[in-house]
Design a protein around this motif. Sequence first.
Motif, PDB file in Angstrom:
ATOM      1  N   VAL A 158      -6.381   1.293   0.333  1.00  0.00           N
ATOM      2  CA  VAL A 158      -5.318   0.301   0.107  1.00  0.00           C
ATOM      3  C   VAL A 158      -4.419   0.270   1.352  1.00  0.00           C
ATOM      4  N   ASP A 159      -4.152  -0.923   1.890  1.00  0.00           N
ATOM      5  CA  ASP A 159      -3.374  -0.981   3.129  1.00  0.00           C
ATOM      6  C   ASP A 159      -1.908  -1.363   2.893  1.00  0.00           C
ATOM      7  N   TYR A 160      -1.151  -1.304   3.984  1.00  0.00           N
ATOM      8  CA  TYR A 160       0.287  -1.570   3.977  1.00  0.00           C
ATOM      9  C   TYR A 160       0.669  -2.862   3.228  1.00  0.00           C
ATOM     10  N   SER A 161      -0.029  -3.943   3.492  1.00  0.00           N
ATOM     11  CA  SER A 161       0.394  -5.223   2.912  1.00  0.00           C
ATOM     12  C   SER A 161       0.260  -5.212   1.388  1.00  0.00           C
ATOM     13  N   LYS A 162      -0.801  -4.563   0.908  1.00  0.00           N
ATOM     14  CA  LYS A 162      -0.986  -4.472  -0.560  1.00  0.00           C
ATOM     15  C   LYS A 162       0.091  -3.581  -1.179  1.00  0.00           C
ATOM     16  N   VAL A 163       0.356  -2.462  -0.514  1.00  0.00           N
ATOM     17  CA  VAL A 163       1.376  -1.544  -1.026  1.00  0.00           C
ATOM     18  C   VAL A 163       2.739  -2.243  -1.021  1.00  0.00           C
TER      19      VAL A 163
END
Lengths: 196, 196
Positions: A158-163
């Motif tokens: 899971v990457d920054y934008s999703k988090v």
Amino acid sequence: MLPESLLQQIAFIKEIDKLKYIQRKTRLLNSDRHENDAEHSWHLAMMAIVLAEHANEPIDILKVVKMVLIHDIVEIDAGDTFIYDTQKSHSNADEERLAANRIFGLLPEEQARELIAIWEEFEAGETSEAKFARTMDRLEPLLQNTSNNGGTWNEFGVDYSKVYAKKSIMKEGSATIWNYAEKLINESVEKGILKK
Amino acid sequence: MLPESLLQQIAFIKEIDKLKYIQRKTRLLNSDRHENDAEHSWHLAMMAIVLAEHANEPIDILKVVKMVLIHDIVEIDAGDTFIYDTQKSHSNADEERLAANRIFGLLPEEQARELIAIWEEFEAGETSEAKFARTMDRLEPLLQNTSNNGGTWNEFGVDYSKVYAKKSIMKEGSATIWNYAEKLINESVEKGILKK
């Protein structure tokens, strides 16, 4: 001799013991041991009690505590939904509603109605209590993942934008707590435990 | 930028994660898996919420919920005390007080003082809230042991008179719930899972 209401309440109390077996994806702080829903619910209740002063709006703290204590009880039937699992989060709302009716339905009618209403209020996320309760629910895994070298972010890619997208609703419950959370997220990118 | 109070509260929230590792002697319903203190505290809070109507006296339910959520936090430092262990129950009150000061002391001063006072009120067992909270704390293991073929009673050779003596304080919190508990205890003797 014993009131019928008490026997119904005891049946409910026994049934919800099963929440202790529902495993979450996240792990305890600095640990590889998965958290279960009962532990999680206890922790959110403690968080709500100590962090209440940071709510954006006045909140009924007893209602928030009830909300977080019961918010995952439906998972006894419907299972845990991982927040970044886009498939399941769209498909099991009906299953969760059935679970709420079955499990809270063990209680005397008026009490069942009250707890189902509180659970639905949490799910809708529109009142100041529901917004604050959801802020707690988003904060705990953030503390866990940052202590666990990225935790479920790394495990499930899971990457920054999703988090950032999932966490930013925290500001609806508490701008102050969101400031703290945003800082943690940015620091996680700097440390290389969250991919940008 | 972030308020100092928030950082203190987060330190406390992280510290109490350790409650999830404190194992109790009792086991989950119909199970051989030991319960931990965080799960136990969650369950007592749910019990207090649904059973409140049976309290002997009017109770402040938010205070009872806070009591049961925090009542075992001192065990992070002091360890779990088994209710039928007469040696330890006499010797670790000082250790528990030190633990309360250390752990709640992570919070902003006023909040620390409030939670220590609530914990002490529970320990003293004199107010209507403390009596009801202790009734919850006595009821849960009774449900567990009766579902587990005698559970800790068999495991540690505890007989009817000891159980009866420990459980009968439940009547101070709720005569109705004590009636139910007494019936469970007597049935346990009849079933042969509790020795007379």
